[in-house]
Design an enzyme around this catalytic site. Sequence first.
Site, PDB file in Angstrom:
ATOM      1  N   CYS A 277      34.229 -22.670 -23.304  1.00 18.14           N
ATOM      2  CA  CYS A 277      33.413 -22.174 -23.090  1.00 18.14           C
ATOM      3  C   CYS A 277      31.815 -22.471 -22.824  1.00 18.14           C
ATOM      4  CB  CYS A 277      32.306 -20.985 -24.524  1.00 18.14           C
ATOM      5  SG  CYS A 277      31.892 -20.160 -24.213  1.00 18.14           S
ATOM      6  N   GLU A 278      31.220 -22.147 -21.735  1.00 18.79           N
ATOM      7  CA  GLU A 278      30.362 -23.146 -20.865  1.00 18.79           C
ATOM      8  C   GLU A 278      29.138 -22.644 -21.729  1.00 18.79           C
ATOM      9  OE1 GLU A 278      28.832 -20.100 -16.893  1.00 18.79           O
ATOM     10  OE2 GLU A 278      30.559 -20.861 -17.252  1.00 18.79           O
ATOM     11  N   HIS A 279      29.529 -22.090 -22.129  1.00 17.35           N
ATOM     12  CA  HIS A 279      27.797 -21.819 -23.263  1.00 17.35           C
ATOM     13  C   HIS A 279      27.237 -22.392 -23.933  1.00 17.35           C
ATOM     14  CE1 HIS A 279      27.956 -17.452 -21.410  1.00 17.35           C
ATOM     15  NE2 HIS A 279      27.598 -18.446 -20.346  1.00 17.35           N
ATOM     16  N   HIS A 280      28.666 -23.009 -25.162  1.00 24.46           N
ATOM     17  CA  HIS A 280      29.295 -23.484 -26.065  1.00 24.46           C
ATOM     18  C   HIS A 280      29.555 -25.333 -26.044  1.00 24.46           C
ATOM     19  CE1 HIS A 280      27.665 -19.930 -27.272  1.00 24.46           C
ATOM     20  NE2 HIS A 280      26.501 -20.412 -27.890  1.00 24.46           N
TER      21      HIS A 280
ATOM     22  N   GLN B  73      35.631 -16.037 -20.177  1.00 24.72           N
ATOM     23  CA  GLN B  73      36.940 -15.387 -19.784  1.00 24.72           C
ATOM     24  C   GLN B  73      36.857 -14.885 -19.156  1.00 24.72           C
ATOM     25  OE1 GLN B  73      38.220 -13.431 -23.271  1.00 24.72           O
ATOM     26  NE2 GLN B  73      39.478 -12.288 -22.039  1.00 24.72           N
TER      27      GLN B  73
ATOM     28  N   HIS C   2      37.667 -17.223 -29.086  1.00 24.75           N
ATOM     29  CA  HIS C   2      36.508 -17.708 -29.118  1.00 24.75           C
ATOM     30  C   HIS C   2      36.418 -19.226 -30.004  1.00 24.75           C
ATOM     31  CE1 HIS C   2      36.123 -16.475 -24.291  1.00 24.75           C
ATOM     32  NE2 HIS C   2      37.228 -15.364 -25.128  1.00 24.75           N
TER      33      HIS C   2
ATOM     34  N   CYS D 148      33.208 -20.186 -30.002  1.00 26.18           N
ATOM     35  CA  CYS D 148      32.154 -20.155 -30.199  1.00 26.18           C
ATOM     36  C   CYS D 148      32.032 -18.527 -30.909  1.00 26.18           C
ATOM     37  CB  CYS D 148      31.226 -19.712 -28.752  1.00 26.18           C
ATOM     38  SG  CYS D 148      31.871 -18.521 -27.565  1.00 26.18           S
TER      39      CYS D 148
END
Length: 195
Positions: free
Chosen positions: A84-87, A125, A153, A155
Amino acid sequence: MTVTMEQEQVIAEIASHYESIIRLLGDNPARPGLEKTPVRAAKALYYATQGYRQDAAEIMKSAIFDYAGSRMVIVKDIEFYSFCEHHILPFFGKVSVGYIPDGEMVGLSKLARVVNVHARRLQVQERLTAEICATVDSSLKNKGVIVACNAQHLCMKMRGVEKQESSTTSIEYTGQFAYNPALREEFFRLLTDVR
């Protein structure tokens, strides 16, 4: 995996950042058990993000053949692992790819390789699903492409809302799949058909 001098330099630089992160978290990167962790983690991350160093369209184009006859081709349950690019936490699941040939077909393993190329990057995703669909659509003569992705996920599971049983499904399609709901229904029916 054979590592070039340039790759070794990148891995060493990533490892130095991991060493700093371990120190910032409050541990000693030189203690037994952690002393080799920065390099191991750097190699693992470099491998897990190899999609940045690959070209999905070139992979597709390397195995295109004359159409041999099928109304729809489906490769289902292609497992993938991504971050995941956020976390920068893992998400993973399965992708199913379908297309309607129009004079060409692709070697089946190439669809799995295309999934890997796009998954092995920092991702979300929804974009992963769209990128796989766009690559197949632009690299192969077809009358429509459909991609369904189901993933879990970390996250969502190990931080934040901590919902252990949650999963996410995303769908992307082009061509005849976009305006013919019966084709989409056939695709999803075939995904669950065990025959």
